[in-house]
Every structure is written in structure tokens, then in C-alpha cells.
Design a protein around this motif. Structure first.
Motif, PDB file in Angstrom:
ATOM      1  N   GLY A  97       0.811  -1.225   0.000  1.00 55.55           N
ATOM      2  CA  GLY A  97       0.000   0.000   0.000  1.00 55.55           C
ATOM      3  C   GLY A  97       0.836   1.263   0.000  1.00 55.55           C
ATOM      4  O   GLY A  97       0.548   2.207   0.722  1.00 55.55           O
ATOM      5  N   LYS A  98       1.911   1.262  -0.798  1.00 54.54           N
ATOM      6  CA  LYS A  98       2.807   2.421  -0.756  1.00 54.54           C
ATOM      7  C   LYS A  98       2.718   3.324  -1.988  1.00 54.54           C
ATOM      8  O   LYS A  98       3.659   4.052  -2.286  1.00 54.54           O
ATOM      9  CB  LYS A  98       4.255   1.932  -0.601  1.00 54.54           C
ATOM     10  N   ASP A 100       0.261   5.533  -2.396  1.00 51.67           N
ATOM     11  CA  ASP A 100      -0.622   6.669  -2.064  1.00 51.67           C
ATOM     12  C   ASP A 100      -0.056   8.011  -2.528  1.00 51.67           C
ATOM     13  O   ASP A 100      -0.773   8.820  -3.117  1.00 51.67           O
ATOM     14  CB  ASP A 100      -0.845   6.750  -0.548  1.00 51.67           C
ATOM     15  N   SER A 101       1.231   8.246  -2.234  1.00 56.26           N
ATOM     16  CA  SER A 101       1.799   9.566  -2.547  1.00 56.26           C
ATOM     17  C   SER A 101       1.812   9.834  -4.054  1.00 56.26           C
ATOM     18  O   SER A 101       1.770  10.986  -4.474  1.00 56.26           O
ATOM     19  CB  SER A 101       3.201   9.709  -1.961  1.00 56.26           C
ATOM     20  N   LEU A 103      -0.571   8.723  -6.045  1.00 59.27           N
ATOM     21  CA  LEU A 103      -1.969   8.885  -6.450  1.00 59.27           C
ATOM     22  C   LEU A 103      -2.509  10.284  -6.184  1.00 59.27           C
ATOM     23  O   LEU A 103      -3.534  10.663  -6.740  1.00 59.27           O
ATOM     24  CB  LEU A 103      -2.840   7.855  -5.711  1.00 59.27           C
ATOM     25  N   VAL A 104      -1.842  11.035  -5.316  1.00 52.25           N
ATOM     26  CA  VAL A 104      -2.336  12.398  -5.051  1.00 52.25           C
ATOM     27  C   VAL A 104      -1.582  13.448  -5.865  1.00 52.25           C
ATOM     28  O   VAL A 104      -1.714  14.638  -5.637  1.00 52.25           O
ATOM     29  CB  VAL A 104      -2.284  12.744  -3.537  1.00 52.25           C
ATOM     30  N   GLN A 105      -0.772  12.984  -6.816  1.00 52.84           N
ATOM     31  CA  GLN A 105      -0.050  13.922  -7.686  1.00 52.84           C
ATOM     32  C   GLN A 105      -0.750  14.014  -9.047  1.00 52.84           C
ATOM     33  O   GLN A 105      -1.297  13.023  -9.516  1.00 52.84           O
ATOM     34  CB  GLN A 105       1.387  13.446  -7.904  1.00 52.84           C
ATOM     35  N   VAL A 109      -0.027   8.030 -12.799  1.00 51.45           N
ATOM     36  CA  VAL A 109       0.435   7.280 -11.614  1.00 51.45           C
ATOM     37  C   VAL A 109       1.517   6.269 -11.975  1.00 51.45           C
ATOM     38  O   VAL A 109       2.561   6.191 -11.301  1.00 51.45           O
ATOM     39  CB  VAL A 109      -0.729   6.494 -10.951  1.00 51.45           C
ATOM     40  N   TYR A 254      -6.913  -1.521  -5.589  1.00 52.36           N
ATOM     41  CA  TYR A 254      -5.872  -1.098  -4.636  1.00 52.36           C
ATOM     42  C   TYR A 254      -6.486  -0.840  -3.267  1.00 52.36           C
ATOM     43  O   TYR A 254      -7.521  -0.193  -3.148  1.00 52.36           O
ATOM     44  CB  TYR A 254      -5.208   0.176  -5.163  1.00 52.36           C
ATOM     45  N   SER A 255      -5.823  -1.368  -2.233  1.00 54.20           N
ATOM     46  CA  SER A 255      -6.425  -1.203  -0.904  1.00 54.20           C
ATOM     47  C   SER A 255      -5.576  -0.353   0.022  1.00 54.20           C
ATOM     48  O   SER A 255      -5.851  -0.294   1.218  1.00 54.20           O
ATOM     49  CB  SER A 255      -6.696  -2.568  -0.284  1.00 54.20           C
ATOM     50  N   SER A 256      -4.538   0.289  -0.498  1.00 56.70           N
ATOM     51  CA  SER A 256      -3.694   1.175   0.305  1.00 56.70           C
ATOM     52  C   SER A 256      -3.185   0.455   1.549  1.00 56.70           C
ATOM     53  O   SER A 256      -3.191  -0.763   1.619  1.00 56.70           O
ATOM     54  CB  SER A 256      -4.474   2.440   0.663  1.00 56.70           C
ATOM     55  N   GLY A 257      -2.723   1.222   2.543  1.00 57.79           N
ATOM     56  CA  GLY A 257      -2.203   0.607   3.765  1.00 57.79           C
ATOM     57  C   GLY A 257      -1.812   1.674   4.742  1.00 57.79           C
ATOM     58  O   GLY A 257      -1.762   2.857   4.404  1.00 57.79           O
ATOM     59  N   ASN A 258      -1.538   1.258   5.967  1.00 55.59           N
ATOM     60  CA  ASN A 258      -1.167   2.249   6.974  1.00 55.59           C
ATOM     61  C   ASN A 258       0.238   2.019   7.513  1.00 55.59           C
ATOM     62  O   ASN A 258       0.560   2.387   8.631  1.00 55.59           O
ATOM     63  CB  ASN A 258      -2.165   2.218   8.137  1.00 55.59           C
ATOM     64  N   SER A 261       6.139   4.680   6.344  1.00 55.61           N
ATOM     65  CA  SER A 261       7.063   4.561   5.229  1.00 55.61           C
ATOM     66  C   SER A 261       7.782   5.866   4.957  1.00 55.61           C
ATOM     67  O   SER A 261       7.323   6.931   5.338  1.00 55.61           O
ATOM     68  CB  SER A 261       6.316   4.134   3.969  1.00 55.61           C
TER      69      SER A 261
ATOM     70  N   LEU B  75      -8.404   5.779  -3.022  1.00 63.14           N
ATOM     71  CA  LEU B  75      -9.237   4.570  -3.050  1.00 63.14           C
ATOM     72  C   LEU B  75     -10.549   4.841  -3.789  1.00 63.14           C
ATOM     73  O   LEU B  75     -11.042   5.964  -3.788  1.00 63.14           O
ATOM     74  CB  LEU B  75      -9.563   4.111  -1.624  1.00 63.14           C
ATOM     75  N   ARG B  93      -9.080  12.307 -11.075  1.00 61.90           N
ATOM     76  CA  ARG B  93      -8.071  12.302 -10.022  1.00 61.90           C
ATOM     77  C   ARG B  93      -7.003  13.361 -10.248  1.00 61.90           C
ATOM     78  O   ARG B  93      -6.639  14.110  -9.338  1.00 61.90           O
ATOM     79  CB  ARG B  93      -7.413  10.908  -9.944  1.00 61.90           C
TER      80      ARG B  93
END
Lengths: 264, 326
Positions: A97-98, A100-101, A103-105, A109, A254-258, A261, B75, B93
Motif C-alpha cells: 500500500g505504498k 498513495d503519494s 496517487l495524489v499527484q 500514476v 488497490y487497498s492502500s495501507g497504513n 514509510s 481509493l 483524479r
């Protein structure tokens, strides 16, 4: 659309620039990585020189052909790991799940992930590949075709690794599978095509398409054939499209993660 | 009404593989894998207005991060609709990325080998901002957020507080309209926490940025937010202003008294004895049932050495809401 492509290309080059800047923070490691990769590759060529001192023709290839084969193979992997160095880590990034960073750009991706790392040793591979081109025979035509084919080859290898890596959206341990596929491609494409027969040859045009990445380009460099040239270009575009589709289809799962990192 | 976030009946489930114990369990899971569905977010709805600083809180596993990740396009949702700045994160997105900033306290976005200055320049390029504009912005940030001391030090050599400060500043380079902060003060000491809170407040004031904050730190919530949404087991259990939360839930007062002589006091209507050490007493008074003066009448005022009347800490209030007590 064209503007978008231009922006993405600019971003890829910028990522490589920053990746290299990061790697250069340790000058000694940076330089030794490059030099040892060249030496490592050279050692294999010495083996082939010994083989050809015993036999003139191996699988339809002479020494000069093997030199070109190694040049194309090294260049192909150089492009893959210089521009898309994180491709080997793709399954791990997905599984843990790494991503994320990325996906917000506001960038593509997959391209952002793949270009987030550069293997310094790839510079050694790239220098070595052009040294071999000079040994094989330099001409403007050879130089241009060679450069084009290591780019298409690099894209093909990256695409295959991405397709297998994207399986991590569905299954665990896709990292092992991706590693095996990349390893297999690397192992096969440094041997003359003629020594492989039957079913293995089918693999070279399908699951591990090294024919399009290395063998066909080698034949074109030796003797230009428009059909083969078109086949390489079309296959590169096709496999790139499949890689993007596989990744984006998987991304919906995708299920991301916590996990804690850091981006290093 | 000027909503920048609109969430309607949002749901998200995860399919999780269930494995029995031991080696046999592993074999069984290969032959016949079993799955269970976990509802992380269940039919939640809320809106956020422009310029608000909102606390989105809940216990671990409540669905906070999952919700933030759906709002930011990380997500995909299973059901319901999301609109952030009028954009559906699942469909646009990239467009949304220009409008929002994110800081995940537990995940670094900065390149640790590069300096904050280089990182900011890289982030500027990601958002297609012309170089001269980025340079100008960096200068402005250095001044406003006091970064001059470490702007040219590699991120890996910064303290955690300095790093988080840079993470937040990096997320502002493209002037986002909404900033999502997921536990930004995690692991920080009280002084640095206060610095980060000041920075967040300043951001909200100077740039009119809407702040969507999750935190387990009651101090963050109390000092920054005017509105709070509490989520538990995937559902919104409270959506109210901080003022109302305190008004409705602060009907209980704590009275701590130190007496000259021993007092014998028992629980009575609206009064609960929390601690009785003879001379020292701690009472909880439910002001809905009995007044403070009534409670004090039960004590002999001539014998009181010291007295302290306080509100129930916000932390206890939130914990009670998590537990479903009102």
C-alpha cells in the motif's frame, strides 16, 4: 493531448535528474556502481571470445553478432532501469500500500511510480552498450537504429514487468513472479537465438517477448527489413498499452495501507 | 452555503482473506481460500464548507483514513458519491490533485536525500508551476514558516518536527484549496506540536485553505477546529460544532476538594464520588440533575481548605462518544 505528453516527458526527465542527484550524494558508490557494471558485462564477453576461439558459429551467430546482441541487451536493460528503475519494486509497492503519494499527484500514476527510482548501474550498462556498438561497427545509421531499439527494448521489458507486477493487485507474492520473468528475459536474451528451438521460440514472441526486444532489432541492424521494423514498433506500442490497461484495471482493487514509510 | 466537500451515502468494504492457524491452515487457504468482508465505511454523509478547519476523528479502524483516501482519489468507493471542489475523485483524479494537498503524518512524501529547497522545486515541477513562481513561493514560505535554518539541509538530517513542517509546506506549493492532514502531529513533542498547530492556523488564515484534519491528539482538535465529525465503526456518530459538543457534553463537572476534617459522603442524585481519600474528595456532578451549589451544600464550606471545579476533559468526552455513551 500533445501538451499532456510533453508535460509527462518533462516530468520523466526531471525525475531522472533528481534520482541521479540523490544517487550522487555518495560519489564513491555512484562511480563504483557504474565501473563495476561495465567490468561485470565485459567478463561475459570474454567468455564468448573463448567460445568463438573454439567454434566459428554458435546458433547462427558469429562473434560480431554476439557483440551486437550484448550491446542491445545491455542497452535495453539500461533504458529500463535508468528511466523506470522502480519497475522491479512495483509489486511490493502495491502489496504494501505504498503508492498513495503517487496517487495524489497530478501526473500519470504508473509513470510517476516507475520513474521514482534510477539504478546507477544502468549508466554502466548504457556506456557498455555503446562501446559494443562501436566495436560492432559505428555508422550514423547503426547509431540511430541502435538507439531506437534499446528504447523500444527498454519499454518492452518495462511493460512486461509492469503487467506481471500489476498482478500484485490480485495475488500476493507477485514480486517473486515479476523477478522470475525479468530474470528469465535477461538470461535468454544474451544467447544466440538459433540455439533455442520449438516451444521456447513461441515463448520469445509471447510471454517473454525478447524476440521483439532484442533478436528482431539485431536482425534489422544486420539487414534492414521493413516488416520486422514495423513489427517491433507495433509490438512496443501494443505491449505498452496492455501494461497501462493492466495497471489501471488493477488500481481499482488497490487497498492502500497504513504502514509507516519513507521515500528514500 | 459554499460546500467544498460533499459526501453522500459513501460506503467502502474490503475483502480480507481468512486463514486458519498453523501450517495446515496455510494449506487449506491455498486449496480453498476463505474471505470475509469488512465494512470500513458504511453509508456516511457530510459536507464541509470553504475555509473550515474540521476535525474528522475516531478510534483506530473507525474508517477515517479510508474516508480521506476516498476523498483524495487514492481509493475507489463501493457506493455513494463524493464531490471535492465539484470534482469526482474517482473520475478526475489528476484534476483534483491540483486543488488539494495531502500530508500523511506516517508517510513521507519528501525525498529524504534531497534538501527541502530541492524537494519544493520538484513538487513545483510536479504541479507544472513555472520555475520563477516556485522560487518566489519558496522565498515566501521560508519567511512565513521560518524555514531558513534548514532549507538547505537534506531531509534525512532534519528533526521529525522540521520534517513534518517541510511536508506541510511542500503540500502548499501549488496553493491547494483544501488540505487533508492525516495525523500531522504524530510522534511530536509538545513544543513542536504547538508550532505545527500555529502553522496550520496561519495557513488557514493567510491562504484561506480549508483544513480537513484527522488526529488522535485532543489538543489538535481543541485548539484548531471549530467543527468535529466523529466516525466509529464506519459510521458518523456525531457531526457538530465544537461549541455544541462542549455545551451538550460538558454538563458534567468535576469538583476536587481538600477538607480540614474527614467527610462521609455517598453517591446521591447527580453526584458520583470518583475518589474518596478521607480529606481529599473527587466528585462528578451532573448539572442536568443537580446544581453545583446543591452539591457544595453537602460539604461544610467552613472546612474546605481548597477547591477546584473543572470541566470533564474533552478526551473523556470523546472516549465516551466512541464507546456510545452520552
Amino acid at each position: 493531448m500533445l501538451m499532456e505528453v510533453k508535460k509527462e516527458l518533462k516530468f520523466i526527465l526531471l525525475s531522472i535528474k533528481y534520482n541521479l542527484a540523490r544517487e550522487m550524494t555518495n560519489k564513491v558508490t555512484f562511480l563504483t556502481n557504474i565501473i563495476f557494471m561495465i567490468l561485470n558485462n565485459a567478463a561475459f564477453l570474454i567468455e564468448w571470445i573463448i567460445f568463438f576461439s573454439i567454434k566459428d558459429n554458435i546458433g547462427g551467430y558469429g562473434l560480431k553478432d554476439v557483440v551486437l546482441l550484448w550491446g542491445l541487451a545491455s542497452g535495453t536493460y539500461a533504458i529500463c532501469f535508468l528511466f523506470f528503475g522502480a519497475v522491479q519494486e512495483l509489486p511490493n509497492l502495491i502489496m504494501n500500500g505504498k503508492i498513495d503519494s503517487f496517487l495524489v499527484q497530478p501526473k500519470n500514476v504508473l509513470i510517476s511510480i516507475l520513474t521514482s527510482k534510477t539504478k546507477v548501474s544502468a549508466i554502466g550498462d548504457l556506456i557498455y552498450s555503446y562501446i559494443l556498438l562501436f566495436i560492432y561497427g559505428f555508422s550514423i545509421k547503426n547509431f540511430l537504429f541502435f538507439t531506437l531499439f534499446i528504447v523500444t527494448g527498454g519499454i518492452i521489458v518495462t511493460s512486461i514487468a509492469t503487467i506481471f507486477g500489476s498482478l500484485a493487485f490480485y495475488i500476493t507474492k507477485a514480486d517473486t513472479l515479476t523477478g522470475n520473468v525479468m530474470g528469465t528475459m535477461l538470461n535468454f536474451d544474451t544467447y544466440p537465438e538459433g540455439i533455442f528451438k520449438g516451444a521456447i521460440r513461441i515463448l520469445f514472441y509471447t510471454i517473454i517477448p525478447i524476440s521483439f526486444a532484442v533478436y528482431m532489432p539485431l536482425n534489422i541492424l544486420k539487414e534492414f527489413e521493413i516488416i520486422k521494423f514495423i513489427a517491433v514498433i507495433i509490438f512496443t506500442l501494443f505491449i505498452t498499452l496492455i501494461a497501462f490497461l493492466s495497471f489501471y484495471k488493477g488500481l481499482k482493487k488497490y487497498s492502500s495501507g497504513n504502514l509507516m514509510s519513507a521515500r528514500v | 452555503m459554499n460546500n467544498v466537500i460533499e459526501v453522500k451515502k459513501l460506503s467502502k468494504s474490503f475483502k480480507v482473506k481468512v486463514k486458519e492457524k498453523g501450517f495446515i491452515g496455510s494449506l487449506k487457504s491455498i486449496v480453498k481460500p476463505k474471505y470475509k468482508t469488512i465494512k470500513a465505511v458504511n453509508n456516511i454523509s457530510f459536507n464541509v464548507e470553504k475555509g473550515e478547519i474540521i476535525a474528522f476523528i475516531g478510534p483506530n479502524g473507525a474508517g477515517k483514513s479510508t474516508t480521506i483516501k476516498m476523498l483524495t482519489g487514492i481509493l475507489y468507493n463501493d457506493a455513494g458519491s463524493i464531490s471535492v471542489m465539484g470534482i469526482d475523485p474517482t473520475k478526475k483524479r489528476k484534476k483534483l490533485a491540483y486543488e488539494i494537498g495531502t500530508v500523511f503524518g506516517q508517510k513521507e512524501q519528501l525525498w529524504t536525500h534531497l534538501t527541502p529547497y530541492d524537494n519544493f522545486k520538484f513538487f513545483g515541477a510536479i504541479y507544472d508551476i513555472p520555475e520563477y513562481v516556485v522560487e518566489k513561493k519558496i522565498k515566501e514560505f521560508i519567511e512565513i514558516f521560518e524555514l531558513s535554518e534548514f532549507i538547505n539541509t537534506p531531509v534525512r538530517n532534519l528533526s521529525l518536527g522540521q520534517r513534518i513542517r517541510c511536508e506541510i509546506v511542500a503540500s502548499l506549493i501549488h496553493e491547494p484549496k483544501i488540505l487533508f492532514l492525516d495525523e500531522p502531529t504524530i510522534g511530536l513533542d509538545p513544543v513542536v506540536k504547538e508550532n505545527i498547530r500555529t502553522l496550520i492556523k496561519r495557513m488557514n488564515k493567510e491562504y484561506k485553505t480549508t483544513i480537513f484534519l484527522t488526529s488522535h491528539d485532543v489538543g489538535d482538535i481543541e485548539k484548531l477546529c471549530k467543527r468535529v465529525i466523529i466516525i466509529n465503526k464506519g459510521e458518523v456518530v456525531l457531526d457538530d460544532s465544537m461549541e455544541n459538543l462542549k455545551y451538550h457534553y460538558l454538563n458534567k463537572k468535576i469538583i476536587e476538594v481538600k477538607m480540614k476534617e474527614k467527610v462521609n459522603l455517598d453517591d446521591s442524585k447527580g453526584i458520583t464520588i470518583l475518589k474518596d481519600k478521607g480529606y481529599n474528595l473527587k466528585l462528578e456532578v451532573d448539572t442536568k440533575k443537580t446544581s453545583i451549589s446543591e452539591a457544595l451544600k453537602k460539604l461544610d464550606s467552613d472546612k474546605i481548605i481548597d477547591i477546584n471545579i473543572s470541566n470533564v476533559p474533552l478526551e473523556s468526552i470523546i472516549t465516551n462518544i466512541y464507546k456510545g455513551e452520552k
